[in-house]
Design an enzyme around this catalytic site. Structure first.
Site, mmCIF file in Angstrom:
data_model
loop_
_atom_site.group_PDB
_atom_site.id
_atom_site.type_symbol
_atom_site.label_atom_id
_atom_site.label_comp_id
_atom_site.label_asym_id
_atom_site.label_seq_id
_atom_site.Cartn_x
_atom_site.Cartn_y
_atom_site.Cartn_z
ATOM 1 N N GLY A 10 -11.796 -1.987 -13.435
ATOM 2 C CA GLY A 10 -11.476 -3.391 -13.197
ATOM 3 C C GLY A 10 -10.315 -3.939 -14.010
ATOM 4 N N TYR B 201 -3.017 -1.990 -4.100
ATOM 5 C CA TYR B 201 -2.230 -3.186 -3.818
ATOM 6 C C TYR B 201 -2.551 -3.750 -2.436
ATOM 7 C CZ TYR B 201 0.505 -1.790 -7.912
ATOM 8 O OH TYR B 201 0.899 -1.439 -9.169
#
Length: 168
Positions: A100, A136
């Protein structure tokens, strides 16, 4: 299951220059570009924290351990008539990937872009870096087909700057 310590993201300070340089070297090794790194602590200190800072750096920590960084700077969109934020480098140390930290860095960068009134947030990704591309795209980013990065460096830059001919 491995527990990830609390993630915190803080603006870098001049005291972080040695860490920033280590992270730059880690990124360059990952990208198979270590031979291109000529950055030094003195140069980073001057260009990031001197009289005219050229970029900002944020550092991600997992607990007390430095785990990654992002280096970014403003750009401008003439089409939008607004500033933008350009992410030059984002890197998470291998031992902290998948926990994360990359997402936390990207969220913080997006928040900075919004706080600064930016019309866009953009960056480049190596075409072979499938994990990054997938990450992304999962954030809602899209690859800009039809665009190529153009760069002049080193001797070519010096030659271009000193060439005779029409001047603006």
């Amino acid at each position: 299951m491995t527990v990830t310590p609390a993630i915190r993201i803080v603006p870098a300070t001049q005291d972080d220059v040695p860490l920033i340089l280590r992270l730059i070297h880690g990124l360059a090794e990952y990208e198979k570009l270590a031979h291109e790194v000529t950055a030094s602590e003195a140069g980073l200190r001057e260009t990031l924290f001197g009289a005219r800072p050229a970029a900002d750096v944020i550092i991600a920590y997992a607990g007390e351990a430095p785990a990654g960084f992002a280096l970014f700077f403003p750009n401008y969109s003439t089409f939008l008539g607004k500033p933008g934020l350009y992410l030059e480098d984002l890197f998470v140390l291998p031992e902290w990937r998948g926990r994360g930290l990359g997402l936390a860095l990207m969220k913080r960068l997006a928040a900075i872009a919004v706080e600064r009134g930016c019309g866009r947030f953009e960056w480049s990704v190596l075409d072979w870096n499938e994990p990054a591309i997938g990450f992304y795209q999962s954030l809602g980013a899209r690859l800009m087909d039809g665009w190529s990065i153009v760069r002049v460096t080193g001797d070519a830059l010096t030659k271009l700057a000193s060439s005779s001919g029409p001047h603006a």
